[in-house]
Design a protein around this motif. Structure first.
Motif, PDB file in Angstrom:
ATOM      1  N   GLU A 198      -3.907  -5.317  -1.469  1.00  0.00           N
ATOM      2  CA  GLU A 198      -4.790  -5.990  -0.516  1.00  0.00           C
ATOM      3  C   GLU A 198      -5.893  -6.752  -1.247  1.00  0.00           C
ATOM      4  O   GLU A 198      -6.185  -7.902  -0.928  1.00  0.00           O
ATOM      5  CB  GLU A 198      -5.416  -4.960   0.444  1.00  0.00           C
ATOM      6  CG  GLU A 198      -4.450  -4.358   1.451  1.00  0.00           C
ATOM      7  CD  GLU A 198      -3.518  -3.284   0.863  1.00  0.00           C
ATOM      8  OE1 GLU A 198      -3.704  -2.888  -0.306  1.00  0.00           O
ATOM      9  OE2 GLU A 198      -2.589  -2.852   1.571  1.00  0.00           O
ATOM     10  N   GLU A 202      -6.427 -10.938  -1.634  1.00  0.00           N
ATOM     11  CA  GLU A 202      -7.667 -11.677  -1.340  1.00  0.00           C
ATOM     12  C   GLU A 202      -8.123 -12.460  -2.567  1.00  0.00           C
ATOM     13  O   GLU A 202      -8.456 -13.625  -2.471  1.00  0.00           O
ATOM     14  CB  GLU A 202      -8.799 -10.724  -0.921  1.00  0.00           C
ATOM     15  CG  GLU A 202      -8.635 -10.137   0.456  1.00  0.00           C
ATOM     16  CD  GLU A 202      -8.908 -11.132   1.590  1.00  0.00           C
ATOM     17  OE1 GLU A 202      -9.254 -12.293   1.315  1.00  0.00           O
ATOM     18  OE2 GLU A 202      -8.742 -10.737   2.758  1.00  0.00           O
ATOM     19  N   GLN A 217       2.008 -10.741  -1.458  1.00  0.00           N
ATOM     20  CA  GLN A 217       2.330 -10.288  -0.106  1.00  0.00           C
ATOM     21  C   GLN A 217       3.731  -9.650  -0.093  1.00  0.00           C
ATOM     22  O   GLN A 217       3.930  -8.593   0.500  1.00  0.00           O
ATOM     23  CB  GLN A 217       2.244 -11.493   0.847  1.00  0.00           C
ATOM     24  CG  GLN A 217       2.563 -11.198   2.270  1.00  0.00           C
ATOM     25  CD  GLN A 217       1.508 -10.309   2.941  1.00  0.00           C
ATOM     26  OE1 GLN A 217       0.725  -9.619   2.286  1.00  0.00           O
ATOM     27  NE2 GLN A 217       1.513 -10.278   4.258  1.00  0.00           N
ATOM     28  N   ARG A 220       3.533  -6.286  -1.720  1.00  0.00           N
ATOM     29  CA  ARG A 220       2.874  -5.324  -0.837  1.00  0.00           C
ATOM     30  C   ARG A 220       3.856  -4.820   0.220  1.00  0.00           C
ATOM     31  O   ARG A 220       3.995  -3.622   0.432  1.00  0.00           O
ATOM     32  CB  ARG A 220       1.675  -5.971  -0.155  1.00  0.00           C
ATOM     33  CG  ARG A 220       0.854  -5.007   0.685  1.00  0.00           C
ATOM     34  CD  ARG A 220      -0.353  -5.706   1.295  1.00  0.00           C
ATOM     35  NE  ARG A 220       0.032  -6.508   2.431  1.00  0.00           N
ATOM     36  CZ  ARG A 220       0.136  -6.043   3.675  1.00  0.00           C
ATOM     37  NH1 ARG A 220      -0.125  -4.775   3.939  1.00  0.00           N
ATOM     38  NH2 ARG A 220       0.505  -6.836   4.646  1.00  0.00           N
ATOM     39  N   VAL A 347     -11.510  -3.003  -0.898  1.00  0.00           N
ATOM     40  CA  VAL A 347     -11.010  -2.322   0.310  1.00  0.00           C
ATOM     41  C   VAL A 347     -11.992  -1.273   0.813  1.00  0.00           C
ATOM     42  O   VAL A 347     -12.000  -0.938   1.997  1.00  0.00           O
ATOM     43  CB  VAL A 347      -9.622  -1.641   0.108  1.00  0.00           C
ATOM     44  CG1 VAL A 347      -8.504  -2.645   0.090  1.00  0.00           C
ATOM     45  CG2 VAL A 347      -9.596  -0.788  -1.127  1.00  0.00           C
TER      46      VAL A 347
END
Ligand code: ASP
Ligand code: MG
Length: 406
Positions: A198, A202, A217, A220, A347
């Motif tokens: 995450e 970003e 992505q 993940r 996070v």
């Protein structure tokens, strides 16, 4: 079978000497008893050179033929690696996207991989071969060659790791890993040992150019652990992994920034329902991505000022679209090209109060004016004058103790 995917970026295969270095890295994993699958990018600069040829010969060069041309960059680098490995006594060959095949869907030049056929490669590695697979390309339903978005060989590698069930995917590049901020901006930047998908997503989307955001992505979603490390150094790199595997005392893990934004402000816009939609509709229709948006209601409530940011490269087009938009009335358009977006990412932010306050206070102490703010669950971004970029990043790096990060 212990399968590992090694991906080499353009700078890692940027010259013949570097390709020899890469071949030695590949052999070191063979010696550790891994079954190695290599994915390579084109030699640095090659894709751009090919692209410029298509631009020179025709104003609207067709995307399907563009893919045929651009995909040759990877064909060259992969054949060079395979040829060198054979020269060193190993069994190796290049595999072009269509030869597996790597099946894609979607438009030319921005296709998506939907499936990678495994049989041929699995047979080949079982026999002791080292497959060198071209990144960035595939083949579609019509048997035409396709390419992914630029920088897409990262995605090729991660999806190879997924389909071949690799233990790990290692991204070899020209930097030692992921840093708390760009080491070219400030020497305070520190290499991060472990970062979550995450946070990395970003950081990559916000301007840290280590990996293509779409590829993170994919990693993940498929829970594929990635190591990012340098082809030219022995130091361990950064592992990109699940949140659960990360133990850090720091709420903020990184600071990223952009230098290619433009800010537009419409002063005295008639305030009525639907006005924001009327402003942004033509931008959307022209694929212009609007990033930060703020709207202030002015005293009387009849007029408002609306500010938003876009990529600098879209500025001319945007300016024209606003000026020609008959559905909006405003008094004045102000454009500022000297802005930077600075973002803090972590996070842990979701569960830690006071992060916003600390960020604003730290900037205020240095008399840095915040022009626009936007937030998500795991990041806070501020728009500032570009001349304060380095100062801002350094003060935030200090405020959030990133010097001690792990
Ligand atoms: N060679 C392609 C590009 O330059 C793909 C990549 O490097 O990942 O975009
Ligand atoms: Mg690349």
């Amino acid at each position: 079978m212990k399968i590992i995917v090694l991906k080499f970026g353009g700078t890692s295969v940027g010259s013949l000497e570097k390709i020899i270095k890469v071949s030695k890295i590949i052999i070191s994993y063979i010696k550790k008893k891994y079954k190695v699958i290599v994915v390579s990018s084109a030699m640095s600069g090659v894709t751009n050179e090919l692209l410029s040829k298509t631009k020179k010969i025709a104003r609207n060069f067709p995307n399907d033929e563009k893919d045929v041309i651009l995909s040759t960059g990877e064909q060259i680098s992969c054949a060079l690696i395979a040829g060198k490995l054979r020269d060193l006594g190993y069994m190796s060959r290049s595999w072009l996207g269509w030869q597996l095949p790597i099946i894609t869907r979607g438009n030319h030049s921005s296709s998506r991989i939907i499936k990678i056929k495994k049989n041929k490669i699995l047979n080949y590695i079982k026999k002791g071969g080292i497959p060198i697979i071209t990144g960035f390309q595939g083949v579609n339903n019509d048997f035409r060659i396709t390419t992914l978005d630029r920088g897409g060989s990262d995605t090729s590698a991660i999806l190879c790791a997924k389909f071949f069930k690799a233990e790990k995917c290692i991204i070899y590049t020209d930097v030692k890993g992921v840093y708390t901020t760009d080491p070219r901006l400030t020497t305070n930047a520190k290499k991060i040992n472990k970062i979550s998908y995450e946070e990395m997503l970003e950081m990559a989307s916000l301007g840290a150019k280590v990996m293509q955001p779409a590829s993170i992505q994919e990693a993940r979603l498929n829970r594929i652990e990635i190591d990012v490390r340098s082809t030219f150094s022995k130091t361990t790199g950064t592992t990109i992994t699940k949140k659960k595997n990360i133990f850090s005392n720091n709420t903020i893990r990184g600071i990223s920034f952009t230098k290619n934004d433009a800010k537009l402000t419409l002063i005295g816009v008639k305030d009525k329902p639907g006005i924001a939609a009327s402003i942004f509709k033509p931008l959307y229709e022209n694929s212009i991505n609007v990033d930060m948006v703020v709207q202030n209601v002015s005293a009387g409530g009849k007029e408002t000022d609306l500010t938003f940011t876009i990529k600098l490269e879209d500025l001319k087009k945007t300016e024209k679209l606003i000026k020609n938009n008959i559905f909006i009335k405003y008094r004045k358009l102000i454009i500022n090209k000297n802005v930077s977006k600075v973002s803090i990412v972590g996070v842990g932010m979701i569960t830690t109060p006071g992060i916003t306050y600390r960020m604003f206070k730290a900037l205020a102490k240095k008399k840095i004016n915040i022009e626009v703010i936007s937030t998500s669950e795991i990041k806070i971004s501020v728009l500032i004058d570009k001349k304060n970029l380095k100062k801002s990043v350094e003060i935030l790096h200090q405020e959030f103790k990133l010097n001690n990060s792990l």
